[in-house]
Design a protein around this motif. Structure first.
Motif, PDB file in Angstrom:
ATOM      1  N   VAL A 133      37.272  -9.308 -13.458  1.00 30.18           N
ATOM      2  CA  VAL A 133      38.389  -8.369 -13.456  1.00 30.18           C
ATOM      3  C   VAL A 133      38.218  -7.324 -14.548  1.00 30.18           C
ATOM      4  N   GLY A 134      37.916  -7.768 -15.751  1.00 29.56           N
ATOM      5  CA  GLY A 134      37.735  -6.834 -16.860  1.00 29.56           C
ATOM      6  C   GLY A 134      36.542  -5.931 -16.668  1.00 29.56           C
ATOM      7  N   GLU A 135      35.433  -6.508 -16.189  1.00 27.27           N
ATOM      8  CA  GLU A 135      34.223  -5.724 -15.966  1.00 27.27           C
ATOM      9  C   GLU A 135      34.469  -4.626 -14.933  1.00 27.27           C
ATOM     10  N   ALA A 136      35.216  -4.958 -13.874  1.00 28.99           N
ATOM     11  CA  ALA A 136      35.485  -3.983 -12.816  1.00 28.99           C
ATOM     12  C   ALA A 136      36.239  -2.775 -13.366  1.00 28.99           C
ATOM     13  N   VAL A 137      37.204  -3.040 -14.237  1.00 32.13           N
ATOM     14  CA  VAL A 137      37.977  -1.941 -14.819  1.00 32.13           C
ATOM     15  C   VAL A 137      37.128  -1.180 -15.823  1.00 32.13           C
ATOM     16  N   ASN A 138      36.342  -1.886 -16.600  1.00 31.58           N
ATOM     17  CA  ASN A 138      35.533  -1.227 -17.633  1.00 31.58           C
ATOM     18  C   ASN A 138      34.492  -0.280 -17.034  1.00 31.58           C
ATOM     19  N   ARG A 139      33.953  -0.646 -15.868  1.00 27.90           N
ATOM     20  CA  ARG A 139      32.937   0.231 -15.268  1.00 27.90           C
ATOM     21  C   ARG A 139      33.539   1.272 -14.326  1.00 27.90           C
ATOM     22  N   GLY A 140      34.873   1.318 -14.229  1.00 26.54           N
ATOM     23  CA  GLY A 140      35.520   2.376 -13.483  1.00 26.54           C
ATOM     24  C   GLY A 140      35.816   2.082 -12.028  1.00 26.54           C
ATOM     25  N   ASP A 141      35.608   0.849 -11.586  1.00 26.61           N
ATOM     26  CA  ASP A 141      35.926   0.493 -10.201  1.00 26.61           C
ATOM     27  C   ASP A 141      37.430   0.387  -9.986  1.00 26.61           C
ATOM     28  N   ALA A 142      38.175   0.248 -11.061  1.00 29.95           N
ATOM     29  CA  ALA A 142      39.637   0.224 -11.037  1.00 29.95           C
ATOM     30  C   ALA A 142      40.123   0.791 -12.362  1.00 29.95           C
ATOM     31  N   ASP A 143      41.386   1.175 -12.396  1.00 29.67           N
ATOM     32  CA  ASP A 143      41.953   1.767 -13.606  1.00 29.67           C
ATOM     33  C   ASP A 143      42.628   0.736 -14.504  1.00 29.67           C
ATOM     34  N   VAL A 144      43.125  -0.321 -13.882  1.00 27.64           N
ATOM     35  CA  VAL A 144      43.994  -1.275 -14.580  1.00 27.64           C
ATOM     36  C   VAL A 144      43.642  -2.694 -14.151  1.00 27.64           C
TER      37      VAL A 144
END
Length: 342
Positions: free
Chosen positions: A188-199
């Motif tokens: 979850v954190g990785e997805a947001v950190n790489r820009g796949d999600a905002d939050v």
């Protein structure tokens, strides 16, 4: 069977009633003082208690065994690791692998609406879910979430459901004004950190970890804002077990209040036990102490305050269409709880 009286002459019924009336065990001023004696003579009844050992907020349950708090209430508690999902908690109770268990309100209420034979009997704490924005997203508050993408680990994850309520009460349609993206639990954190999600919408201790690791901004949690003064985790008991062992469940509630009150006052001690016993990945003892120190462990309603909180949760889940439109929150809350003070 006789019931013991604390050394100061205040009955345990009085203590529980005081805790329930305030919704906060701290209001009694005595629960943290380790004043209980075993409530009954004779062999301690065995209770298989389901927990999620990887969740830091559940650490008081294991600590309660190590510290002897359950034994002091004349209970032989055996922990059953039910996994990290609320659905496995439901299965553990339904199949008789556990007699009672601790879980998020967001996991309990839908199965209970569908007729699952469990009664909720005491709250544990508030505040173990976080809504976190990446710095790159530019989001500064909940109002800025409109049109954004939120990552969580399941289409009906408790954090998703919890923050759908937060969105709805901020005037944002949680279904059409944001996009929900399902990603693996650990990413979850990785997805947001790489820009796949905002939050990110996640649970502690993982939410805490990614907030620190990536420097995310906390937009909301389940102890402030719309969740101010609200408990997020409660204990439930299998219906047949409760019927046959109501006094033991009452003492389990007493022990739960005492050990969570102890945690509120000694987060460092509980964190040390958790760190040394379970060795959680990617978390230091200091970080565990910080996590436990920020949770609202004084919030453990019982009796009517628990009914009131379950009613409020039912109203919230109706708002975001998790519970049926025909469900009456007040009648529902009264049906799925048991008042151990009665």
């Amino acid at each position: 069977m006789s019931r013991s009286v604390p050394s100061n002459g205040v009955s345990r019924r009085t203590l529980l009633r005081a805790a329930g009336a305030a919704g906060l065990a701290a209001s009694t001023g005595v629960l943290a003082g380790n004043i209980y004696a075993p409530a009954v003579a004779g062999p301690a009844p065995k209770i298989r208690l389901a927990w999620t050992e990887v969740a830091a907020c559940h650490s008081p349950l294991g600590f309660g065994i190590a510290k002897g708090i359950y034994a002091k209430h004349n209970l032989d508690v055996e922990l059953f690791y039910q996994g990290a999902s609320g659905q496995t908690l439901i299965q553990a109770l339904a199949t008789g692998k556990a007699d009672a268990g601790a879980g998020l309100i967001g996991d309990w209420l839908k199965p209970l609406e569908q007729g699952f034979d469990v009664k909720l009997f005491v709250g544990s704490h508030g505040g173990c879910q976080r809504l976190l924005a990446s710095q790159a997203s530019g989001i500064k508050d909940v109002a800025g979430l409109k049109g954004k993408t939120i990552a969580s680990y399941d289409v009906v994850s408790p954090p998703k459901v919890a923050f759908q309520v937060t969105l709805a009460k901020a005037g944002i349609d949680p279904e059409t004004d944001v996009t929900w993206k399902v990603v693996p639990f650990d990413l979850v954190g990785e997805a947001v950190n790489r820009g796949d999600a905002d939050v990110a919408a996640h649970l502690d201790p993982w939410a805490f970890s990614i907030e620190k690791k990536f420097g995310f901004l906390k937009l909301a949690d389940t102890q402030t804002g719309v969740y101010e003064g609200h408990t997020c985790c409660v204990l439930g008991a299998n219906g047949p077990f409760l019927t046959a062992n109501k006094d033991a469940v009452r003492r389990l509630a007493e022990a739960n209040i005492e050990l969570h009150e102890y945690t509120a006052n000694h987060p460092d001690e509980v964190a040390r036990w958790y760190f040394e016993t379970l060795k959680p990945a990617d978390l230091t003892q200091a970080e565990l102490t910080e996590i436990l120190g920020t949770l609202v462990y004084h919030n453990h309603p019982i009796g009517q305050p628990l009914v009131d909180q379950i009613q409020k949760s039912a109203e919230d889940l109706k708002l975001v269409k998790v519970l049926e439109a025909t469900t009456d929150p007040k009648a529902f809350a009264e049906r799925v709880t048991v008042n151990l003070l009665a």
